[in-house]
Motif scaffolding. Structure first.
Motif, mmCIF file in Angstrom:
data_model
loop_
_atom_site.group_PDB
_atom_site.id
_atom_site.type_symbol
_atom_site.label_atom_id
_atom_site.label_comp_id
_atom_site.label_asym_id
_atom_site.label_seq_id
_atom_site.Cartn_x
_atom_site.Cartn_y
_atom_site.Cartn_z
ATOM 1 N N ALA A 1 -6.173 -2.969 -3.086
ATOM 2 C CA ALA A 1 -6.078 -1.562 -3.472
ATOM 3 C C ALA A 1 -6.455 -0.667 -2.297
ATOM 4 C CB ALA A 1 -7.007 -1.277 -4.651
ATOM 5 N N GLN A 2 -7.459 -1.133 -1.550
ATOM 6 C CA GLN A 2 -7.891 -0.393 -0.368
ATOM 7 C C GLN A 2 -6.718 -0.185 0.575
ATOM 8 O OE1 GLN A 2 -10.776 1.389 -0.462
ATOM 9 N NE2 GLN A 2 -11.535 -0.578 -1.099
ATOM 10 N N ALA A 3 -5.927 -1.226 0.709
ATOM 11 C CA ALA A 3 -4.786 -1.133 1.602
ATOM 12 C C ALA A 3 -3.648 -0.397 0.923
ATOM 13 C CB ALA A 3 -4.331 -2.522 2.015
ATOM 14 N N GLU A 4 -3.886 0.007 -0.303
ATOM 15 C CA GLU A 4 -2.926 0.813 -1.057
ATOM 16 C C GLU A 4 -1.581 0.150 -1.209
ATOM 17 O OE1 GLU A 4 -3.099 4.402 1.121
ATOM 18 O OE2 GLU A 4 -5.036 4.961 0.302
ATOM 19 N N ALA A 5 -1.577 -1.138 -1.385
ATOM 20 C CA ALA A 5 -0.319 -1.843 -1.630
ATOM 21 C C ALA A 5 -0.620 -3.243 -2.110
ATOM 22 C CB ALA A 5 0.505 -1.900 -0.360
ATOM 23 N N ALA A 6 0.419 -3.956 -2.455
ATOM 24 C CA ALA A 6 0.250 -5.301 -2.964
ATOM 25 C C ALA A 6 -0.220 -6.228 -1.846
ATOM 26 C CB ALA A 6 1.573 -5.799 -3.517
ATOM 27 N N ALA A 7 -0.787 -7.371 -2.267
ATOM 28 C CA ALA A 7 -1.264 -8.344 -1.289
ATOM 29 C C ALA A 7 -0.111 -8.816 -0.419
ATOM 30 C CB ALA A 7 -1.884 -9.533 -2.013
ATOM 31 N N ALA A 8 -0.420 -8.941 0.870
ATOM 32 C CA ALA A 8 0.616 -9.366 1.801
ATOM 33 C C ALA A 8 0.374 -10.803 2.220
ATOM 34 C CB ALA A 8 0.592 -8.465 3.027
ATOM 35 N N PRO A 9 1.424 -11.512 2.667
ATOM 36 C CA PRO A 9 1.223 -12.879 3.120
ATOM 37 C C PRO A 9 0.422 -12.903 4.422
ATOM 38 C CG PRO A 9 3.456 -12.155 3.589
ATOM 39 C CD PRO A 9 2.808 -11.074 2.789
ATOM 40 N N ALA A 10 -0.284 -14.009 4.632
ATOM 41 C CA ALA A 10 -1.062 -14.134 5.858
ATOM 42 C C ALA A 10 -0.133 -14.251 7.054
ATOM 43 C CB ALA A 10 -1.953 -15.375 5.781
ATOM 44 N N ASN B 1 -18.515 -4.335 0.423
ATOM 45 C CA ASN B 1 -18.938 -4.294 -0.975
ATOM 46 C C ASN B 1 -17.749 -4.184 -1.928
ATOM 47 O OD1 ASN B 1 -21.851 -4.343 -0.532
ATOM 48 N ND2 ASN B 1 -21.545 -2.330 0.423
ATOM 49 N N GLN B 2 -16.560 -4.256 -1.355
ATOM 50 C CA GLN B 2 -15.323 -4.254 -2.136
ATOM 51 C C GLN B 2 -15.249 -3.082 -3.097
ATOM 52 O OE1 GLN B 2 -15.471 -8.275 -3.562
ATOM 53 N NE2 GLN B 2 -15.142 -9.057 -1.512
ATOM 54 N N LEU B 3 -15.608 -1.909 -2.597
ATOM 55 C CA LEU B 3 -15.476 -0.698 -3.404
ATOM 56 C C LEU B 3 -14.011 -0.262 -3.392
ATOM 57 C CD1 LEU B 3 -18.554 1.278 -2.015
ATOM 58 C CD2 LEU B 3 -18.468 -0.350 -3.911
ATOM 59 N N ARG C 1 -11.856 2.654 -3.040
ATOM 60 C CA ARG C 1 -11.850 4.067 -2.622
ATOM 61 C C ARG C 1 -10.531 4.320 -1.896
ATOM 62 N NH1 ARG C 1 -15.617 3.487 -5.212
ATOM 63 N NH2 ARG C 1 -17.781 4.170 -4.992
ATOM 64 N N PRO C 2 -9.455 4.456 -2.651
ATOM 65 C CA PRO C 2 -8.146 4.566 -1.990
ATOM 66 C C PRO C 2 -8.130 5.685 -0.945
ATOM 67 C CG PRO C 2 -7.870 4.347 -4.352
ATOM 68 C CD PRO C 2 -9.339 4.538 -4.107
ATOM 69 N N GLY C 3 -7.631 5.350 0.213
ATOM 70 C CA GLY C 3 -7.505 6.350 1.264
ATOM 71 C C GLY C 3 -8.755 6.551 2.088
ATOM 72 N N ALA C 4 -9.899 6.046 1.611
ATOM 73 C CA ALA C 4 -11.158 6.373 2.284
ATOM 74 C C ALA C 4 -11.263 5.718 3.661
ATOM 75 C CB ALA C 4 -12.344 5.969 1.408
ATOM 76 N N VAL C 5 -10.848 4.457 3.762
ATOM 77 C CA VAL C 5 -10.971 3.777 5.058
ATOM 78 C C VAL C 5 -10.126 4.507 6.103
ATOM 79 C CG1 VAL C 5 -10.474 1.647 6.322
ATOM 80 C CG2 VAL C 5 -11.571 1.531 4.079
ATOM 81 N N ALA C 6 -8.911 4.864 5.713
ATOM 82 C CA ALA C 6 -8.029 5.575 6.645
ATOM 83 C C ALA C 6 -8.646 6.917 7.043
ATOM 84 C CB ALA C 6 -6.658 5.793 6.003
ATOM 85 N N ASN C 7 -9.254 7.594 6.072
ATOM 86 C CA ASN C 7 -9.884 8.885 6.344
ATOM 87 C C ASN C 7 -11.029 8.747 7.353
ATOM 88 O OD1 ASN C 7 -11.564 11.203 6.145
ATOM 89 N ND2 ASN C 7 -10.677 11.705 4.143
ATOM 90 N N HIS C 8 -11.921 7.779 7.102
ATOM 91 C CA HIS C 8 -13.034 7.572 8.040
ATOM 92 C C HIS C 8 -12.510 7.202 9.427
ATOM 93 C CE1 HIS C 8 -16.402 8.047 5.335
ATOM 94 N NE2 HIS C 8 -15.850 7.234 4.451
ATOM 95 N N ALA C 9 -11.482 6.352 9.439
ATOM 96 C CA ALA C 9 -10.942 5.921 10.736
ATOM 97 C C ALA C 9 -10.350 7.121 11.475
ATOM 98 C CB ALA C 9 -9.892 4.837 10.533
#
Lengths: 374, 175
Positions: free
Chosen positions: A61-70, B72-74, B76-84
Motif C-alpha cells: 500500500a505504501q508503494a501505492e500499487a499491487a505487489a510487484a515481482p522480485a 513499523n509497516q504503517l 500512510r499512502p504518499g507519506a514516504v514520497a512526501n518525506h523523500a
C-alpha cells in the motif's frame, strides 16, 4: 567438501529448531529453494511481497500499487560488493531451475558470509576506497597492541587461501591456528568463530572459494612486543580463549537462540561492542556494554538494553531496520566499521536472521556503562 | 556648521560638561566598538553552526520518519514520497548553510568542506539524486525498489559524512 548429511545434522544442533527446513535456510527454504533464497537475500521489502505474508499489504500500500515481482538481477548496485557476481549466478540458477527446494552450499555460504559482516576487515576500504580489491587483505587494523595487517582470503593459490583444505580452514576458524600450526593474533576474531558449526564453516569456505582470486602478498604486522611474539599467544589463548561450539541457552526461545548463535559465533558483535581487559581479552562482565577503544580506535556504543546508557529504547523493528539500513531511530546514519559490516554483511541476511539477532539483543542483561556523551 | 551646533549646545549646558560628554562618548565608541563587533561575529558564527546543524537534524528527522513508516509497516499512502521530496528540497539549502567557514566551537564540520568545496557539492548532488530516486520509487509499484532507494539514500549521507563530518570519537557531543 564435507558429506552433506554430517553437516546438516551438525547444523541442526547448532541452530536448533530455528532452522525448520533442515537445510539451514529457514524461511528461504519455506518460500522455495533457490527462488526463496534470492527473495530472502533481498531487503525485506521483497520478502514482504510474498502473497501468503499478511504483512505484505502495508508495504504494498505504501508503494501505492499491487505487489510487484522480485527483480532477477543482483539487487545491490551499491558501493563495492564482492558478492554481486554470485547473486547474479544465483539469479540465473533461479531462472534455470525454479522449484528446487534445496539451497546449495554456495547459497548457504553466502548467508553465513553475510552474517560475519562480510569479512570487511580483509578489504582495505579505508586505505583504498570503495574500489579496494575485495578480501585481498592489507588493511591496517589499529589496536592498543599495535598495527596488524589483515590477510588475503581470496582463493589465490600463492598469496591467498586457495591451497587450504577444509581442515586447514576449520582449524583457523575454530582454533586460531594457521595451516603451519602457528597461533593467530586475536585481531582475527576466532574466539567468536570457534562457535560456528562444521556445516557453516564448510559452506563459508565453499562461498569464499567461489569468489575471484586476487594476487596480493600479505604484509607483516607492526605490533610492539610482547604482542608481536607469536609463541606468547599460547598464554593469551589459555587466558582468553575457550574453543568450541556455543551450547543453546535453555532460557531462550529458538529464534533468540538462532540470533544468539549468529551474534556470538558469526557476527562477532562482542568483539567490537565489549570492552577489553588489560590482556586484550573480552571483559565478559561487560558483555556488549560498549567500548571506547574498539577496533581501529573507534567508539563502539553500549548495545545492551540499558535505558540510560544503552539502547533500551530501541524497539525490535528499530534494530531490524538498523541492521539492514544503518539508519538509527532518529534518522542519523552510521559511520565507520559498523557501516561496513552492515553494508557488506548484515544487510544481506534474510530478514528472519536480523529479527533473530534483534530478539537476542533484547535478551542480554542491561549493563549501565556510559561510553559517550549524548 | 560645527559652530552652530556648539552654539546650540552651549546654550543648554556649560562647556566643561559638554566636553566631558563628547570625550566619554568618543572613548566609549572607540573602546566598545571592536568588542561589540567581536561579540556579534561570535554570535553569528554560533548561529551559522546552530542553523546548519538544525538543517541536518531536519534531514535526519525526515529520514527517521521514512524509517518509522516502513519498519513499523504503517499505512500512510504518499507519506514516504512526501518525506523523500522534502529531503530532495533540503539539498538546495545545504550549500548556502555551509558557505561560511566555521570550524570552531560545537561543530563536527571538518575543514575539508572548504578546502575541497567541489567534492562537498558533489556529495550534495549525490544526496539530492538519491532523495529524488526515493521519491520516484515511493510513487511507483515496486516495494523492492523502495527498499533499495532507502538504502542508497542512507548511504548518500555517509558519502558526505565520511569525508566532511568528524567521526563520533571526535564529535562535540562526546567531548
Amino acid at each position: 567438501m564435507r558429506p552433506a548429511a554430517r553437516g546438516d545434522t551438525d547444523r541442526g544442533r547448532a541452530i536448533g529448531s530455528a532452522a525448520p527446513s533442515g537445510h539451514g535456510i529457514g524461511l528461504a527454504g519455506r518460500i522455495g529453494g533457490v527462488f526463496g533464497f534470492v527473495l530472502a537475500a533481498l531487503p525485506f521489502f521483497v520478502v514482504e511481497t510474498s502473497a501468503a505474508d499478511p504483512v505484505a499489504a502495508p508495504i504494498a500500500a505504501q508503494a501505492e500499487a499491487a505487489a510487484a515481482p522480485a527483480p532477477v538481477a543482483a539487487p545491490r548496485g551499491l558501493r563495492g560488493d564482492p558478492q554481486a557476481h554470485v547473486l547474479e549466478e544465483i539469479a540465473r540458477a533461479r531462472t534455470r531451475s525454479s522449484g528446487i527446494d534445496r539451497a546449495t552450499p554456495l547459497e548457504r555460504g553466502r548467508r553465513i558470509f553475510a552474517a560475519t559482516g562480510g569479512c570487511t576487515c580483509h578489504t582495505d576500504f579505508p586505505g583504498e576506497g570503495s574500489e579496494a580489491p575485495a578480501l585481498a587483505g592489507g588493511r591496517a587494523l589499529e589496536t592498543p597492541f599495535g598495527i596488524y595487517y589483515s590477510t588475503n582470503i581470496t582463493p589465490d593459490r600463492e598469496t591467498g587461501i586457495g591451497r587450504w583444505s577444509l581442515e586447514d580452514f576449520t582449524r583457523a576458524m575454530r582454533e586460531g591456528l594457521s595451516p603451519g600450526g602457528e597461533h593467530y593474533f586475536p585481531v582475527f576474531p576466532y574466539p567468536a568463530f570457534t562457535g560456528l558449526s562444521d556445516g557453516d564453516v564448510a559452506d563459508l569456505k565453499a562461498y569464499l572459494d567461489s569468489l575471484p582470486a586476487i594476487r596480493r602478498e600479505n604484509r607483516p604486522h607492526d605490533a610492539h612486543l610482547p604482542y608481536s611474539f607469536r609463541p606468547l599467544l599460547a598464554g593469551w589463548k589459555w587466558l582468553n580463549f575457550t574453543p568450541g561450539r556455543i551450547p543453546d541457552d535453555p532460557a531462550l526461545d529458538p529464534a533468540s537462540n538462532r540470533g544468539r548463535y549468529l551474534a556470538l559465533a558469526a557476527a562477532h558483535c562482542g568483539e567490537c561492542h565489549t570492552p577489553r581487559t588489560a590482556t586484550g581479552g573480552l571483559d565478559r562482565s561487560k558483555w556488549l556494554a560498549g567500548s571506547r577503544e574498539g577496533p581501529e580506535g573507534e567508539l563502539a556504543p553500549n548495545i545492551t538494553p540499558d535505558e540510560k546508557t544503552g539502547i533500551g529504547d530501541w524497539s525490535i523493528p528499530d534494530l531490524v531496520w538498523y541492521l539492514e539500513t544503518g539508519l538509527k531511530p532518529d534518522g542519523d546514519d552510521t559511520q565507520g566499521l559498523m557501516a561496513e559490516v552492515i553494508r557488506h554483511g548484515y544487510a544481506n541476511l534474510p530478514r528472519e536472521d536480523r529479527e533473530a539477532i534483534a530478539a537476542y539483543l533484547k535478551s542480554v542483561p542491561a549493563i549501565e556503562n556510559r561510553v559517550r556523551g549524548d | 556648521m560645527t559652530r552652530f551646533v556648539f552654539a546650540r549646545f552651549e546654550s543648554l549646558a556649560p562647556a566643561p560638561v559638554f566636553a566631558a560628554a563628547v570625550f566619554a562618548s568618543a572613548v566609549g565608541t572607540l573602546w566598545l566598538a571592536p568588542r561589540e563587533a567581536a561579540a556579534q561575529a561570535a554570535a553569528s558564527e554560533q548561529g551559522v553552526v546552530e542553523y546548519r546543524q538544525l538543517l541536518m537534524s531536519a534531514v535526519g528527522s525526515n529520514m527517521g520518519a521514512i524509517g518509522g513508516i516502513l519498519k513499523n509497516q504503517l499505512v500512510r499512502p504518499g507519506a514516504v514520497a512526501n518525506h523523500a521530496q522534502q529531503m530532495a528540497d533540503a539539498a538546495k539549502l545545504i550549500g548556502p548553510a555551509f558557505e561560511q567557514k566555521v570550524t570552531a566551537g560545537k561543530t563536527d564540520a571538518k575543514a575539508e568542506i572548504w578546502s575541497d568545496w567541489a567534492k562537498f557539492e558533489q556529495a550534495i548532488a549525490d544526496y539530492e539524486k538519491a532523495a529524488t530516486n526515493l521519491a520516484t520509487a515511493a510513487k511507483g509499484s515496486d516495494p523492492a525498489a523502495v527498499g533499495l532507494a532507502v538504502r542508497a539514500l542512507g548511504e548518500s549521507c555517509g558519502g558526505c559524512h565520511d569525508s566532511f563530518r568528524k567521526p563520533k570519537e571526535e564529535s562535540y557531543k562526546n567531548r
